[in-house]
Design a protein around this motif. Structure first.
Motif, short mmCIF file in Angstrom:
data_model
loop_
_atom_site.label_atom_id
_atom_site.label_comp_id
_atom_site.label_asym_id
_atom_site.label_seq_id
_atom_site.Cartn_x
_atom_site.Cartn_y
_atom_site.Cartn_z
N TYR A 30 0.83 -1.21 0.00
CA TYR A 30 0.00 0.00 0.00
C TYR A 30 0.87 1.27 0.00
O TYR A 30 0.50 2.26 -0.65
CB TYR A 30 -1.05 -0.04 1.11
N ALA B 31 -4.32 0.40 5.90
CA ALA B 31 -4.30 -0.52 4.77
C ALA B 31 -5.70 -0.97 4.36
O ALA B 31 -6.03 -0.99 3.17
CB ALA B 31 -3.45 -1.74 5.11
N PHE B 32 -6.54 -1.31 5.35
CA PHE B 32 -7.85 -1.88 5.05
C PHE B 32 -8.98 -0.87 5.13
O PHE B 32 -10.13 -1.20 4.87
CB PHE B 32 -8.15 -3.04 6.00
N TRP C 40 -9.49 4.49 1.26
CA TRP C 40 -8.36 5.20 0.67
C TRP C 40 -8.82 6.49 0.02
O TRP C 40 -10.00 6.66 -0.29
CB TRP C 40 -7.67 4.32 -0.37
N CYS D 275 -11.86 -8.56 6.55
CA CYS D 275 -11.31 -7.21 6.48
C CYS D 275 -12.16 -6.24 7.28
O CYS D 275 -11.64 -5.32 7.93
CB CYS D 275 -11.21 -6.76 5.02
N CYS E 279 -2.94 -1.63 10.02
CA CYS E 279 -4.11 -2.34 9.50
C CYS E 279 -5.22 -1.38 9.11
O CYS E 279 -5.85 -1.52 8.05
CB CYS E 279 -4.66 -3.31 10.56
N ASN F 203 -7.53 -4.39 -1.19
CA ASN F 203 -8.46 -3.78 -0.24
C ASN F 203 -9.88 -3.95 -0.77
O ASN F 203 -10.21 -3.45 -1.85
CB ASN F 203 -8.12 -2.29 -0.09
N TYR F 204 -10.72 -4.62 0.02
CA TYR F 204 -12.08 -4.91 -0.44
C TYR F 204 -12.96 -3.66 -0.45
O TYR F 204 -14.11 -3.71 -0.90
CB TYR F 204 -12.70 -6.00 0.42
N LYS F 205 -12.44 -2.53 0.01
CA LYS F 205 -13.18 -1.28 -0.07
C LYS F 205 -12.99 -0.58 -1.42
O LYS F 205 -13.62 0.45 -1.67
CB LYS F 205 -12.76 -0.34 1.07
N TRP F 206 -12.11 -1.14 -2.27
CA TRP F 206 -12.02 -0.60 -3.62
C TRP F 206 -13.36 -0.89 -4.31
O TRP F 206 -13.68 -2.04 -4.63
CB TRP F 206 -10.87 -1.25 -4.38
#
Length: 389
Positions: free
Chosen positions: A181, A299-300, A303, A225, A296, A205-208
């Protein structure tokens, strides 16, 4: 004596009812404890941490603990002072900097440090004139904590480190696992400073928000996550207790766990000494633990940009970006990485057929990473076979 009702039925024994209720409560408590344990263990596994192995030292120096009995950092490595007053520690490999042709900064992952392995041979480093700079990210090893850690601060640390050590206007960056990241942040925020970038088994990142729902809907890592963020924000004290208590196994449960590591990774973990920070004794230092949690969260968390929406920062091929992924990786699924490569066709994508998450402990892979980045080589063995995708 048991009592009878008028109809002749037995009345329940009060003491028996109480003991049954206590037994139910006890089972429920154990069940909750097991659920919490499973969440923590799977969370740690998805971070790719199992006391990440370090590179065996070839230098004749005494091994010293990074944290002594009084939780004071013992500094034994060279450090630079950043503009905000923090110090970053580092080590060097390869040819002397002033004699080098290529200067590369390596960014370690979660629970690791500057002693991480990157198994390229000294012979190759000498032959190509490569200088490697491996540093402790903020809050790791002998580097100071950054209470304001963010995506931008990680890129700024790399840029300032390069300037303070006079690496030149352009330099290379290799990010590993969660350490990717900061590399993504460099691509976004300081692309003009980069001679080339490699992302080795980069986490996703599953938030993308542009990740396809059908690709992540049944991926248990997505929910984990969310748990990572929730636990590190709202149950940090409980997590700290769990990882440092002695009654139940906690951090050690990852050792040799095939749920998170393929056969190749398990072989690496078996034959390589573990990193000493990610132990119960190391995690007792609350500042170390809090720094891991902040890593963490950044990163998670959410962004300020979506890597999958980045445009090619090097339209004239003045630099190159590479992704290296193990097909057998159980921490970052290869399907997600293939999607990333499809969304970003300007990134050169490589797959290691029998590789897992610990690619940097494979000599052949590390040397292929370097020759691909620096010389533009494209080894046929690592060309992705996407026919079954």
């Amino acid at each position: 004596m048991k009592k009878l009702t008028e109809s002749g039925r037995l009345l329940p024994n009060k003491s028996s009812s109480i003991s049954q209720k206590e037994a139910v409560k006890g089972k429920e408590g154990k069940r909750k404890l097991m659920v919490f344990k499973k969440i923590v263990v799977m969370m740690m596994g998805c971070l790719g941490c199992a006391g990440q192995p370090t590179e065996p030292s070839t230098e004749k120096t005494e091994s010293k603990s990074l944290i002594d009995d009084e939780s004071v950092v013992v500094v034994t490595s060279p450090r630079v002072k950043l503009g905000d007053g923090r110090y970053l520690a580092y080590r060097e490999r390869g040819v002397p900097k002033n004699n080098s042709k290529y200067r590369i900064i390596i960014v370690h992952g979660f629970g690791s440090n500057k002693e991480m392995s990157f198994r390229a041979s000294d012979e190759l480093l000498d032959e190509l004139g490569i200088y490697l700079l491996i540093y402790d990210r903020a809050g790791y090893g002998e580097s100071d904590i950054n209470p304001k850690r963010s995506l931008k601060s990680e890129a700024s640390d790399i840029e300032e480190l390069a300037d303070l050590l006079q690496l030149g206007f352009k330099f290379y960056v290799i990010g590993v696992s969660l350490g990717c990241y900061p590399a993504w942040s460099c691509i976004k925020h300081i692309p003009g400073r980069l001679a080339g970038v490699v992302l080795v088994v980069p986490f996703v990142n599953y938030k993308w928000h542009t990740l396809p729902k059908d690709l992540v809907r049944d991926d248990y890592r997505k929910q984990l996550c969310r748990w990572v963020i929730w636990i590190t924000r709202y149950a940090r004290g409980l997590l700290h207790w769990w990882l440092t208590q002695k009654v139940f196994p906690s951090a050690s449960v990852l050792d040799g766990n095939p749920q998170f590591f393929c056969d190749r990774d398990l072989e690496v973990l078996k034959n390589t000494p573990g990193y000493q920070l990610f132990t119960q004794d190391g995690l007792k230092d609350r500042s170390v633990f809090d720094s891991l949690c902040s890593d963490c969260i950044v990163a998670f968390g959410k962004w300020d940009f979506n890597p999958l929406e980045l445009t090619n920062p090097y339209p004239q091929n003045e630099s190159s970006v590479h992704i290296w992924q193990g097909v057998k990786d159980k921490v970052v699924p290869v399907q997600l990485q293939r999607h990333v490569s499809e969304r970003l066709p300007w990134i050169r994508y490589h797959e290691v057929p029998d590789g897992g998450h610990l690619l940097v402990y494979d000599n052949a892979v590390c040397e292929a990473v370097l020759t691909s980045l620096l010389l533009g080589e494209d080894p046929p063995l690592y060309r992705p076979k996407l026919a079954d995708h």
